[in-house]
Each structure stands twice: as C-alpha cells, then as structure tokens.
Design a protein around this motif. Structure first.
Motif, short mmCIF file in Angstrom:
data_model
loop_
_atom_site.label_atom_id
_atom_site.label_comp_id
_atom_site.label_asym_id
_atom_site.label_seq_id
_atom_site.Cartn_x
_atom_site.Cartn_y
_atom_site.Cartn_z
N MET A 259 -0.67 -17.53 18.93
CA MET A 259 -1.43 -18.90 19.14
C MET A 259 -2.93 -18.79 19.53
O MET A 259 -3.22 -17.66 20.05
CB MET A 259 -0.68 -19.61 20.22
N VAL B 115 -5.53 -21.14 21.59
CA VAL B 115 -5.79 -22.56 22.57
C VAL B 115 -7.47 -22.64 22.30
O VAL B 115 -8.12 -21.64 22.63
CB VAL B 115 -5.34 -22.70 23.99
N VAL C 288 -10.70 -24.85 23.65
CA VAL C 288 -11.07 -25.66 24.78
C VAL C 288 -12.23 -26.34 24.42
O VAL C 288 -13.21 -25.53 24.63
CB VAL C 288 -10.63 -25.18 26.07
N THR D 165 -15.20 -29.34 25.60
CA THR D 165 -15.37 -30.53 26.79
C THR D 165 -16.64 -31.24 25.84
O THR D 165 -17.52 -30.63 25.65
CB THR D 165 -15.88 -29.94 27.95
N ILE E 151 -20.52 -30.13 26.10
CA ILE E 151 -21.27 -30.01 27.38
C ILE E 151 -21.11 -28.41 27.75
O ILE E 151 -22.06 -28.28 28.27
CB ILE E 151 -20.18 -30.98 28.36
N GLU F 226 -14.27 -22.68 24.41
CA GLU F 226 -13.61 -21.48 24.90
C GLU F 226 -12.35 -21.31 23.97
O GLU F 226 -11.66 -22.45 23.85
CB GLU F 226 -13.11 -21.68 26.40
N ILE G 179 -9.01 -18.92 23.53
CA ILE G 179 -7.78 -18.15 23.92
C ILE G 179 -6.69 -17.93 23.29
O ILE G 179 -6.40 -18.88 22.57
CB ILE G 179 -7.45 -18.66 25.25
N ARG H 266 -3.03 -15.54 22.50
CA ARG H 266 -1.92 -14.70 23.00
C ARG H 266 -1.08 -14.79 21.67
O ARG H 266 -0.72 -15.31 20.93
CB ARG H 266 -1.13 -15.69 23.88
N LEU I 275 -14.58 -11.92 15.11
CA LEU I 275 -13.84 -13.11 14.74
C LEU I 275 -13.80 -14.22 15.63
O LEU I 275 -13.93 -15.17 15.54
CB LEU I 275 -12.17 -12.65 14.37
N LEU J 103 -0.22 -20.75 15.80
CA LEU J 103 -0.26 -22.08 16.31
C LEU J 103 -1.75 -22.42 16.87
O LEU J 103 -2.16 -21.48 17.71
CB LEU J 103 0.90 -22.12 17.32
N LEU K 66 -3.74 -24.84 19.24
CA LEU K 66 -3.55 -26.12 20.16
C LEU K 66 -5.11 -26.53 20.58
O LEU K 66 -5.60 -25.57 21.54
CB LEU K 66 -2.84 -25.54 21.48
N ILE L 52 -7.75 -28.43 22.67
CA ILE L 52 -7.59 -29.18 23.68
C ILE L 52 -9.02 -29.61 24.16
O ILE L 52 -10.01 -29.45 24.27
CB ILE L 52 -7.21 -28.39 25.19
N ILE M 162 -11.55 -32.26 26.04
CA ILE M 162 -11.83 -32.95 27.51
C ILE M 162 -12.88 -33.71 27.74
O ILE M 162 -14.16 -33.24 27.41
CB ILE M 162 -11.49 -31.87 28.63
N PHE N 162 -15.95 -36.08 29.28
CA PHE N 162 -16.86 -36.31 30.65
C PHE N 162 -17.84 -37.46 30.50
O PHE N 162 -18.56 -37.50 29.49
CB PHE N 162 -17.31 -35.08 31.14
#
Lengths: 554, 554
Positions: B468, B470, B472, B474, B483, B487, B489, B491, B502, B546, B548, B550, B552, B554
C-alpha cells in the motif's frame, strides 16, 4: 574465502532441499562452468511474488572465472532464470537444439536475444573450457533432447546426470544411452552428481509408451469432442496425442500460448511429426463434426488463467465443452496444485463432460519423467562413482538417494548431502565439504521494479493477516498540543462500523499518548503511539495490524 | 418465501461442494431439526481468517421453528460451529456421550457450557419433535460413537447416514449396525441423505484393524523410542497404539493439548482401555530406557505449532528425537497439507530418525474413515431409497455418488445434487428442488471482534499482493493550495531506496493533481489522487497497491 588452487570443486546455488531453480557450478582451477539456471514458482505467490531465481552474487563476484552456462534440458526449473542471469553476466550458453529453442523464446521476451551467445550442442559434442574437457550423453526425460554432462578434469571425471529416467521403449527415440554410460563407468567416474526427485518411489518409472496405449483406448471410445491437457513441453506425449488423432481420424486444435509455442518450436526443429492437414484453428473447431476433432490444451495443473480452467467455466470464446465430451487430464498434479486441479474437474463435471482424471496408476494417462529407485540404482551401477552428490530434491529424497547409493556399494562417507551454497572440494583423490558461498532465493515481482526484498514480504504478510491502521495526528510545532481530533483509518482490519466503539477508544488512547508530550518529537511520538495503540489492540482483539502513525506539525 | 404447509423439506446450509462445515436441516410442517454444525479451516488462512462456519441467518429468521440440534459425531467439520450457533440460538443439543464430551470442551472454552441444554443419546434413543419421530443407528467411522439418523414423518422416512464406512472387523466394537439398516430398508425409506467423501475411490475401505497389525510390526522392530502421530480424535487408533505398547512392554507419553484432552474424555467415558501404569508424563520420558517408551503426539498434518512439528526441530523442552528413533505418521495428509507434512518429514530425517511416512497403501499406517464406492453402494442397497441426496463432498464426488446410486437402481431424476442453500420439498410422494435460502461462509477471526467481512478480506488480499501507499497532503482551507510537500509512505510495495526515483515522480503527480483544484473538495481530491497515482503506478510497475490518500485542511 578464495578457492583452493588447481583443485576441483562442485557447488550448488539452487536445487538442493527444493524442487526448482537448479543451478550448479563445476570449477577446476580458475575456470567455472555453470550447469542450468532455473526458476521456481513461489509459495509466496499470494504475497505477489511471481518467480524465485537463485542468488547469483557468488558468480558475479567471480565473473572473470565464469566461462560458460551449459543447460541440460528445457524445463522451467532449469532455464527459467537464464534471462535474469545473462542480463548481469553475458556468457556463452550451450544447449541442444530443442532446449535452445525454448531459451530463445525467453530471451526474445526479455529483449536480449540479439546480444546473447548461443551454441547448439548434441550428445556427440565436445567443448574445451580451460583444463576441462566437457562431453555429453543422452538421457530420457519428459521433454525432448536431454543431456547428461561429463567433465573430464586432471583430477578425474565428474558426471552430472541432468534429469533422467531409463525408458526402454521411448517415444521418438529419446532413449538414455546406456552403452555410453557403461563405457564411462568402466573408464572410471570420480564423482556422480545425480537427480533425486523420485528417490522415494520404489520400482522403475513406467515407460511413456504406456500413456499412448491408454490415450488410443480413450480416443476409440469417445463419441464427441476430446480435450487433452498436458504439459506443453512434453513433446513426446504430444506426439502420442497426434498419433491417436491420426489413427482415429481426428483433426487437432491447440489452446494455450505455451502449447502453440512449443508445438511450433518442436515441429520446426524436427521433434514432432505432425501432418499439416491435421492442425485446425481454434476459431474453426465448431465447423468440424464433434467426433472428428480433438483439442490439446494447457492448464493440466489447474492454473486459473490457463486454457483448461477457462474451458471448465466455458469462458473460451471459440471452443465450448458440451455434455458428453471427453476431457483427459494427461498429467498428475504437482504437490500444491491438487486443489486447483480439483476445482477444474468439478467444473468440467458440471458441464456434463466425461472427465478422465486422478491417480495416474488408475487412469494410465501419465508417467513421470524422473527415475524411480531402480532407475537411480541403475545409474549408480553404470557409473560406479567414488564420490556421490545427490541433487535436485528435498532433504528426504537426498537422504533416501544416499541409502540407495550405499546398497550398490558407494561408501556412506563418500556421499555428500549439501545445502545450497555448500562447496565440495576434491584434491588428490580426497573430497571434503568445507566452504559455504552465498546462496538463496531472489524474488522477482512484476516488470518495472525488479526484485522484492524480505522486508517488503514481511510487511505484506502482516498486512495480509491483520490489515493496517493509519493514525493521523496534527500537533502544534510549539507545544505538541493536538490541533484537531486524531483520525484513524483502517484497511483489512475490521469494518469500521463493526467496531465503532473500538475506534472511539483508540482515538482516546492516541489523544492520551500525545498529551504526554510537552514538545514535539516526531520519532518518539510515533514510537509511543505504536506501543500504546498496539498494546490496546492486541489485548482487545488478539490481532497485530500494521500501525502507521503520521504526525503533522503546524 | 415461506415453506409449504405440512410438507417435508431438506436443506443444506453447509457441506455441499466442500469438505467442511456440515449443517443440514430437516423440516416437517412448522418444526425444523438441525443436523450437525461444523466449521472448516480457511484456505484464506494467510488472510488471517481462522475458521469458517455456515451462514446461519436462515435459522435465526425462523428461530421459533428450530427445535433441536442433533450431532452425528465429534469431528470439527460437524461440531466446530456449535459454540457460535448456540450463542445466537440456544436450542437443545442431542449427541452420544463421546461426542458430547468434545462439544462440552468447546462450550467451556466459549464460557457457555452452563446455559447449554445437552442431552445424551444412544443408538437406541427415540426423540419426538413435533410430528417427527427421530431414531438412530450405529455407523463405523474414524471417531467413536457415530450415529446415522432416521426421521420418521407422516410423509415417510428420511435417513441421514452421518459419516460412515462399513468396517466388518472394527476396533472397540464400533461396527455399523447392518441388521438395523436392513430392517429400515425393508420398511421403506423415502429419502436417503448420504455422505460422499470417498465416492471417487473404487473398492471397499480397509478395516481399522489392518493399522493395528502394521503398528505392532513397527513396534517389534524398533530398538529405541517410538513416536506415533495421528488424529487425536481417532480413539480406536489410539487404542491400537496402547495395545501395541502393552504387547511390546512400553510406557506411553502424550504430547499435544488435543491428544491429552481427547484421551482424557475417552478414558473417562469408557471409549479407551488403558492401564494407569502405562501413562508417563512428558517430563519423565528421559528417565525411561528408550526401548521401553512410546510417545503419542498431535501434528500428523504438519501443523507448524503442533507437537510433531516441534519435535522435528527439537524444540520440545522435554522430549528429543535422537538418531535411530522411529517416527510413525499414522495419518494421510489431507489435501492441501502435503507440503507442511513433507517439511516435517525432512526435518525428522535430518535428526537421524527412521521415519515411516507416505502413501497409506504402502505403509499400512492409515485407513480412511469414509466409505469407498462399495461401502456407498452397500448403504444404498440396504436402504433402497426412493429419493437420494448425496451430501458431504465436492461436486465431482456428488456426481459420482449419483452414478453409483444409478447402478443400484435409484432413478437418475430422483437424485438431487444441491448447492448450499438449496431446498428439496417432498409432498405426496413427489420431490422437487425449488427454493433457495441464504447460505454461505461466515468468517471467524480472533476472539474480540467476531466475524470478518468480504470487504476486509478483499483489502487484505490486495495488501498482501502489492502492499500500500499512504499519500498525505495538507492543503489550505481557502484555496486548496498545498501547504507542505506531499508525503508518500509505502509498506509492502517497494523498498523506498529501490525506488527513490519512482517516489519523487509520484510526489510530482500528487502535486499536479492537487494544483488542479481551486477550492478544497476532500472527496473529489481523494478520487483524483487515487486515479492519477494508480494509473502512474500501474503503467510503470504493473502493480496495484492499495492507495490511501489523506487530506488535511488548514
């Protein structure tokens, strides 16, 4: 760490304590010859690993010494790693015409055919490599044109059997050259390196010819279409299907890419006798009366994407299985494939087919290509070796092969049961197992990235068993106070709706953990979150999902 | 949707097209009786699923009609689901003393023994449930105290065989009651519901007694310790191990929790005759001369955590396998377990043990508990049923069982091959397969949470194959501008260091995607990221991790 000067060495980079990825090295002085370079399919295939090849780092470290790759025959566990090997070390490859045909197909796919140096050999060839003179002898197996290899060195003769059986009534004249072997034994064999696949099975391997008789009987009985599934590379069995078609006046269609490929290579190179009128395109099968057609297809191991599996769910566009058709599985399931094969058989019965499947000893539709105990003893008897190294087998097979060698007079201490990476050095008539070189599994996954590491596999395993939780926390840069409520996202763990209570409590655990910090320390916060959340989950659900804390500072 | 009034119905909630989780229902009018409530081990165990039990929602919807659970015998595929069932629907349970002993152990573990209503029955019992009168008959199998069931209804008699073989020389008097069956057949059987496990195997199942002879022979030959591994529940085989110990003057130690449990239940309830002096604590084995001790242990299926597997790596604290010891695998590998068993055998050979393993037809150390074709035909012949429903088997077994029934005179159209959930209604002497009720697999995973859904499993599968990512991001609440740098990440996907390039490119893809937005729309942004990143990865690596995202604000 360096090998002894002017001594003879044998080492295994793959093929010991496993069935698959055979790769062996014979070294005399400063010259190394590699025998075979196989692949095996992964037990980890659920972890997304496609293929396993030998760790070749030892050869790359000594690449100036590696003089040639000799290939005994064209099965995947002997040729599957070749493209990956040649990409790293472009050395000359020696193999028989049929074997080279299969290797060329692979090199073409990997786009390295043009720069590869390929040499056709026969059982009568001789190659000189440094102080080694290399010659060959014919052996029977379940693919055409197989060789055993003799390495004649100043220290003595080392014989590598390749994969073999003694088939005294072979199809297409593919017999083991017993007379040549007897002569080698008379002249003296220092060390025999022999395959052990069927060392557990008493008796002598049945002849391929028996399958022909059973095929013909089934063909005579069938009143509609006949489907036959077997290993594409077993050209001699394909020959017997062709012969049965001729005798019962049926045309033949081929289904499955590897079946089409191998039949083409085999016909071009003269290993398969098949009249042109016989071959029918799959698209035209429906135009031929059902009692006049047979279909030869891949998928005898129940592989979900292969032809037989697709036929069993009637998802082949051109050819359908109708009630009353006959389906013959002319192959035994390889251990591990039983469930896939059973699923295909179930589906074929659902379509109303008459399915001939199950134990080869009952159906007669398969014989092994690997020698049973009496075959192995015959090889040992012919060669009369001083030293013996059983290869190509799991531990119990090697162990039993050693016992067989003892019964024909090889001294127990003169047999070496190795692990991959173990080296046997022979000098002045004495053999010793001394060194270990690096050896192991290299995982190949997909096209783009290349090799997969152990860390990635370990993560995949954890993800597959318990899923994961991502914990997103935003904190103040100045005092580490929480800026918004923590967010917890799970995949493969539990349904969020099944576990609303758990998720709410986990959010509290996260909050409390972060509130212990008076200034932001990303690393320490992540560790603390992993520990607190991990412990809570383990206590309350007995699971260990992968935890991924993400901390964002503002 | 409701069942016909005062008609007789049979339906399967589990056990068809599978070996495992047997659960059947007989209904007459407003009364339902459940036969067995099994579990099966999961092929998905790599996805963290421990157990599969039948979907019981149909019974819960009609719970006022469900009068009793009758259990034919104590194997997991017939009792493994009982605690989960009783927790949802606390109905009376009827079973023989030995079977109830095993059920009680389970109910104790699940802490519901006290509130359960358990009734001991024997082959001579009779139970009245509404207009049904239920009686029983003894059958032989590979566990003590097995029953077949007769449902006497106004419409006629329905017979459920349970699992059976005809063992004419059984151990401990566990023979099938042929005379009672013959009488039932003479009086008239409307429908026979019969197990099909060994419908593919010609001939008659060998008698359990044969194993005793081979055990004794091996005991007489052994000069040191003897280890015997078999199914704990096969008490009659355990009896033969005990008898061999007595005849060769050996004491016996037990290893493995289920072996200790079952031996205790069997001795307490009189199913196992074993003198007190014989039993030795595992801790004391080392004090006894090696030629005076045998060790009976679990793990015949190569289960990694069971006793035999631990012995094979010498990781049992109390008992060690020494060179020259004998190890007997008195069980055949269940399909799917071959590789685990082979691994254990390999390791035992490495320890220098003499291992008796492999095909039961060669070693004589195992016989099946399920009737072969001649056993199945004998049952059909005794019962002379009008209607026939083969159960307890994969499709090909049911299919062949129907062919067997035809050979003894059951009309083809009077045999019903069902799927789980299918209902056969019988009224006025006519049987029809009409309705379908909900049936399927319910996954049980761990203790805390209960059941796992298909979505969770699908995620785990994807995670296991490709890992997967992730992502991230913002963004500003006002104009959706980034902002900070995105990122990413991973696994279980690739090593970040293998794929720095890549990852850098992916960060650019994320940036570009987000920059297309002029105001924040979390849902749309997530969709856009999944699409853009997913396509890029698929094109460049052929993988589908997978994803994901995320986001965020502000």
């Amino acid at each position: 760490m360096s090998s002894a000067q002017n001594s003879l060495s044998f080492l295994a980079l793959g093929g010991i304590n496993e069935i698959g990825k055979n790769m062996y090295v014979i070294q005399y002085g400063e010259d190394m010859v590699v025998v075979d370079c196989g692949a095996k399919f992964s037990e980890h295939n659920i972890l997304g690993v496609d293929l396993i090849i030998p760790d070749m780092s030892y050869l790359l470290e000594h690449q100036e010494k590696v003089k040639a790759l000799i290939v005994t025959h064209g099965h995947e566990d002997h040729i599957g790693g070749i493209p990956y090997f040649l990409k790293k070390l472009n050395i000359p490859v020696y193999a028989t015409s049929f074997t080279l045909g299969l290797i060329e197909t692979k090199l073409k796919e990997h786009k390295i055919l043009r720069e590869s140096e390929l040499h056709i050999i026969t059982a009568d060839s001789e190659i000189t490599l440094g102080e080694m003179s290399v010659s060959f002898f014919r052996v029977s197996h379940s693919i055409p044109d197989c060789l055993g290899i003799v390495f004649d060195t100043p220290e003595g003769k080392v014989v590598h059997t390749g994969d073999f059986k003694f088939d005294l009534t072979p199809v297409n004249d593919q017999s083991s050259d017993i007379h040549k072997m007897a002569k080698m034994g008379d002249e003296g064999v220092l060390a025999l390196i022999s395959e052990s696949t069927n060392a557990e099975r008493p008796g002598m391997t049945p002849s391929e010819m028996l399958v022909g008789a059973h095929l013909e009987e089934a063909f005579l009985r069938a009143k509609q279409k006949i489907f036959i599934s077997t290993f594409a590379s077993n050209v001699n069995r394909v020959q017997q299907v062709v012969d049965a078609c001729i005798r019962t006046n049926r045309k033949l269609a081929l289904l499955g890419r590897s079946m089409v490929n191998v039949v083409q290579v085999a016909r071009e190179r003269g290993y398969l006798q098949m009249p042109d009128w016989m071959l029918v395109n799959a698209r035209d099968v429906h135009e031929i009366p059902s009692e006049r057609i047979a279909i030869l297809c891949t998928g005898s191991q129940g592989e979900p994407l292969a032809a037989l599996s697709r036929l069993s769910t009637n998802s082949n566009r051109d050819v359908k299985v109708h009630p009353g058709d006959t389906v013959i599985l002319a192959a035994s399931p390889i251990p591990g494939n039983e469930k896939d094969v059973s699923r295909v058989v179930d589906n074929l019965f659902r379509l109303g087919a008459h399915v001939i499947y199950g134990s080869a000893s009952i159906t007669g539709m398969h014989v092994s290509g690997h020698g049973y105990q009496e075959d192995l003893k015959l090889m040992l008897t012919l060669m009369k070796p001083k030293f013996f190294i059983p290869i190509h087998g799991e531990y119990r097979m090697l162990h039993i092969h050693r016992q067989l060698a003892e019964t024909i007079g090889v001294e127990k201490d003169n047999t070496f049961i190795l692990r991959n990476g173990d080296v046997v050095d022979i000098q002045d008539g004495t053999a010793r197992q001394t060194r270990q070189v690096s050896a192991g599994d290299t995982y190949v996954d997909g096209y783009g990235i290349g090799e997969v590491g152990q860390v990635v596999l370990r993560d995949r395993k954890q993800l597959s068993e318990d899923g994961m939780l991502v914990i997103v926390v935003t904190v103040s840069k100045t005092d580490a106070s929480l800026i918004s409520a923590p967010e917890i996202i799970s995949r493969g763990f539990v349904y969020a709706k099944d576990a609303e209570e758990l998720m709410t409590t986990l959010a509290d655990v996260v909050k409390e953990t972060i509130e212990n910090f008076k200034e932001p320390n990303i690393f320490a916060m992540k560790q603390a979150l992993k520990k607190a959340v991990g412990q809570y989950i383990s206590t309350h659900t007995k699971r260990k999902p992968l935890l991924l804390p993400i901390i964002i500072e503002f």
